[in-house]
Write a protein that holds these residues in place. Structure first.
Motif, PDB file in Angstrom:
ATOM      1  N   SER A 256      41.910  44.232  42.162  1.00 27.93           N
ATOM      2  CA  SER A 256      42.324  43.296  41.135  1.00 27.93           C
ATOM      3  C   SER A 256      41.358  42.111  41.157  1.00 27.93           C
ATOM      4  O   SER A 256      40.492  42.035  42.024  1.00 27.93           O
ATOM      5  CB  SER A 256      43.745  42.845  41.425  1.00 27.93           C
ATOM      6  OG  SER A 256      44.203  42.047  40.387  1.00 27.93           O
ATOM      7  N   ASP A 257      41.494  41.212  40.197  1.00 29.78           N
ATOM      8  CA  ASP A 257      40.628  40.030  40.211  1.00 29.78           C
ATOM      9  C   ASP A 257      41.446  38.803  40.619  1.00 29.78           C
ATOM     10  O   ASP A 257      42.677  38.827  40.620  1.00 29.78           O
ATOM     11  CB  ASP A 257      39.979  39.822  38.835  1.00 29.78           C
ATOM     12  CG  ASP A 257      40.990  39.365  37.815  1.00 29.78           C
ATOM     13  OD1 ASP A 257      41.996  40.071  37.620  1.00 29.78           O
ATOM     14  OD2 ASP A 257      40.829  38.279  37.244  1.00 29.78           O
ATOM     15  N   ALA A 382      43.959  42.904  35.655  1.00 27.18           N
ATOM     16  CA  ALA A 382      43.095  43.935  36.252  1.00 27.18           C
ATOM     17  C   ALA A 382      43.761  44.469  37.524  1.00 27.18           C
ATOM     18  O   ALA A 382      44.364  43.692  38.253  1.00 27.18           O
ATOM     19  CB  ALA A 382      41.735  43.342  36.605  1.00 27.18           C
ATOM     20  N   PRO A 383      43.667  45.749  37.791  1.00 25.48           N
ATOM     21  CA  PRO A 383      42.958  46.782  37.047  1.00 25.48           C
ATOM     22  C   PRO A 383      43.837  47.498  36.017  1.00 25.48           C
ATOM     23  O   PRO A 383      43.459  48.560  35.554  1.00 25.48           O
ATOM     24  CB  PRO A 383      42.537  47.757  38.150  1.00 25.48           C
ATOM     25  CG  PRO A 383      43.667  47.674  39.139  1.00 25.48           C
ATOM     26  CD  PRO A 383      44.179  46.259  39.079  1.00 25.48           C
ATOM     27  N   SER A 387      38.643  46.925  34.530  1.00 28.88           N
ATOM     28  CA  SER A 387      38.273  46.668  35.924  1.00 28.88           C
ATOM     29  C   SER A 387      38.253  45.161  36.189  1.00 28.88           C
ATOM     30  O   SER A 387      38.189  44.349  35.258  1.00 28.88           O
ATOM     31  CB  SER A 387      36.906  47.265  36.227  1.00 28.88           C
ATOM     32  OG  SER A 387      35.903  46.475  35.618  1.00 28.88           O
ATOM     33  N   ALA A 388      38.287  44.815  37.461  1.00 22.90           N
ATOM     34  CA  ALA A 388      38.289  43.394  37.833  1.00 22.90           C
ATOM     35  C   ALA A 388      37.039  42.682  37.308  1.00 22.90           C
ATOM     36  O   ALA A 388      37.116  41.563  36.795  1.00 22.90           O
ATOM     37  CB  ALA A 388      38.368  43.262  39.356  1.00 22.90           C
ATOM     38  N   ALA A 391      37.433  42.118  33.643  1.00 21.73           N
ATOM     39  CA  ALA A 391      38.447  41.089  33.365  1.00 21.73           C
ATOM     40  C   ALA A 391      37.859  39.695  33.568  1.00 21.73           C
ATOM     41  O   ALA A 391      38.145  38.768  32.799  1.00 21.73           O
ATOM     42  CB  ALA A 391      39.667  41.292  34.258  1.00 21.73           C
TER      43      ALA A 391
END
Ligand SMILES: N[C@@H](CCC(=O)N[C@@H](CS)C(=O)NCC(=O)O)C(=O)O
Length: 406
Positions: A256-257, A382-383, A387-388, A391
């Motif tokens: 994740s971001d 995200a995701p 994708s992170a 994003a």
């Protein structure tokens, strides 16, 4: 000329975006999530191949335990299908099927396995290559021990207590921080056992056990506790480990971001940030493939995005009793503007410049733009949606376009 015609059509945007990114997703009309990533293994298989693994995971891709399993599936390139479970309204068939009623669970060749660690071990047994446990028997035993310890050494509990405890008491916070740091010191020592950046001499299931949690902590602690894990000189091995993970394509597919993680902590746990909740991460925002992926996602899934904005952002209030189609058109226009900006990088397609200055701004159009961009900036996740890296690029671009509106 109408301002709406100053930006490329969705079809052109999609075509250009696709030239610059291989990222594609499956559309899931009317379902949540509205798109799903295609496992890297499936890109190489004929479409009707029988898939040996079915992963049950959360609809929002927020669950760190699901991420552990997904990470291993991607690393091992195991072909799998995904069934998304809405955790706010779990279907009865799922709670009947899985004794804990939690996600993740998996069917591996039809056999149900649950608990992330047990799923990882079952996958390793069934799909031993590439190995995510060492072949050397002594090291293999140590890796298995680390795997057990990741569940039992109290790291997660102590870390999340420091992060989430609802207290402003400075002494209590200092104690929680000290307990957390003692656990990080233990992790440093564990990482020191083998040369190289990982827990054992090669990347392994132990890394997949820790990464979703350490990632969330590294994102959340600066914003919610003013505490920095990344770049902290007390933890050089943990930092080298983050660097090593960052080199792995599978990690970039599943991670994740920071902003998703930071918004989630407030949304899910009611935590109160003490710092900027939305700090932009410059690292990925300029990368052309991430900008193209973000534009591809937005262009390809625009109907769902526009429907969501109209339904949930409050923008319809601007229509008064009037015509909603004008609002819809303005939302569409600003999303196209965003996709155009993502693709054309610094050649900002800002409409105001093209129609000869800000005095020409239609205030309703500008208001719709501000709402649209602010909403999508925080809404994407995200995701789950992209994708992170994409994003991060998406949010940075939304900021730029938003800043140009008034
Ligand atoms: N020990 C479990 C933990 C799994 C877990 O806590 N999953 C959460 C999502 S992050 C869940 O299913 N929550 C739904 C619920 O509590 O009803 C594992 O490792 O698989």
């Amino acid at each position: 000329m109408s301002i709406q015609n100053t930006v490329s059509s969705w079809e052109d945007l999609l075509e250009t975006a696709r030239k610059n990114t291989p990222a594609r997703r499956v559309k899931r009309p009317g379902q949540s999530p509205s798109t799903a990533p295609i496992p890297s293994s499936l890109l190489k298989l004929p479409q009707d191949t029988q898939l040996p693994v079915l992963l049950y995971r959360d609809t929002n891709s927020w669950c760190p335990f699901c991420e552990r399993v997904w990470f291993a599936l991607e690393e091992k390139e195991i072909p799998f299908a995904t069934e998304f479970i809405d955790l706010s309204n779990k279907p009865k068939w799922y709670t009947d099927l899985v004794p804990t009623t939690l996600v993740p669970a998996a069917k591996i060749d039809g056999k149900l396995v649950y608990e992330s660690k047990d799923i990882l071990l079952a996958l390793e047994e069934k799909f031993p290559h590439p190995a995510l446990l060492p072949e050397n028997s002594e090291e293999n035993a140590i890796a298995r021990q680390f795997l057990e310890e990741a569940e039992t050494n109290g790291f997660k509990d102590i870390a999340y207590k420091f992060l989430r405890e609802a207290t402003a008491d400075a002494q209590e916070l200092a104690n929680l921080q000290a307990a957390f740091e003692a656990k990080l010191d233990e992790l440093e020592q564990t990482l020191a056992k083998y040369p190289g950046a990982y827990f054992v001499s090669t990347f392994s299931l132990v890394d997949t056990m820790y990464s979703p949690h350490l990632d969330r902590l590294a994102a959340n602690l600066p914003v919610y506790r003013g505490y920095h894990l990344k770049g902290n000189p007390r933890f050089p091995r943990i930092n080298a480990w983050f660097e090593a993970l960052n080199q792995r394509p599978a990690y970039h597919r599943v991670k994740s971001d920071n902003i998703t993680n930071n918004l989630l902590l407030r949304r899910r746990w009611g935590a109160q940030p003490i710092g900027n909740l939305l700090p932009l991460d410059a690292a990925d925002s300029e990368k052309i493939q991430y900008r193209a992926e973000a534009a591809e996602r937005l262009s390809d899934n625009r109907e769902v995005a526009i429907g969501d904005i109209l339904k949930n952002s409050g923008v319809q209030a601007l229509a008064g009793n009037g015509d909603i189609s004008a609002i819809q058109e303005a939302v569409d226009f600003h999303l196209r503007l965003l996709a155009d900006y993502l693709i054309n990088e610094n050649n900002v397609p800002l409409p105001w410049g093209r129609v000869g200055g800000k005095e020409n701004i239609d205030p309703t159009l500008a208001a719709v733009g501000a709402i649209t961009l602010a909403y999508v900036r925080n809404r994407i996740c995200a995701p789950r949606d992209m994708s992170a890296g994409a994003a991060t690029a998406f949010r940075a671009a939304a900021d730029q376009v938003l800043a140009s509106i008034y």
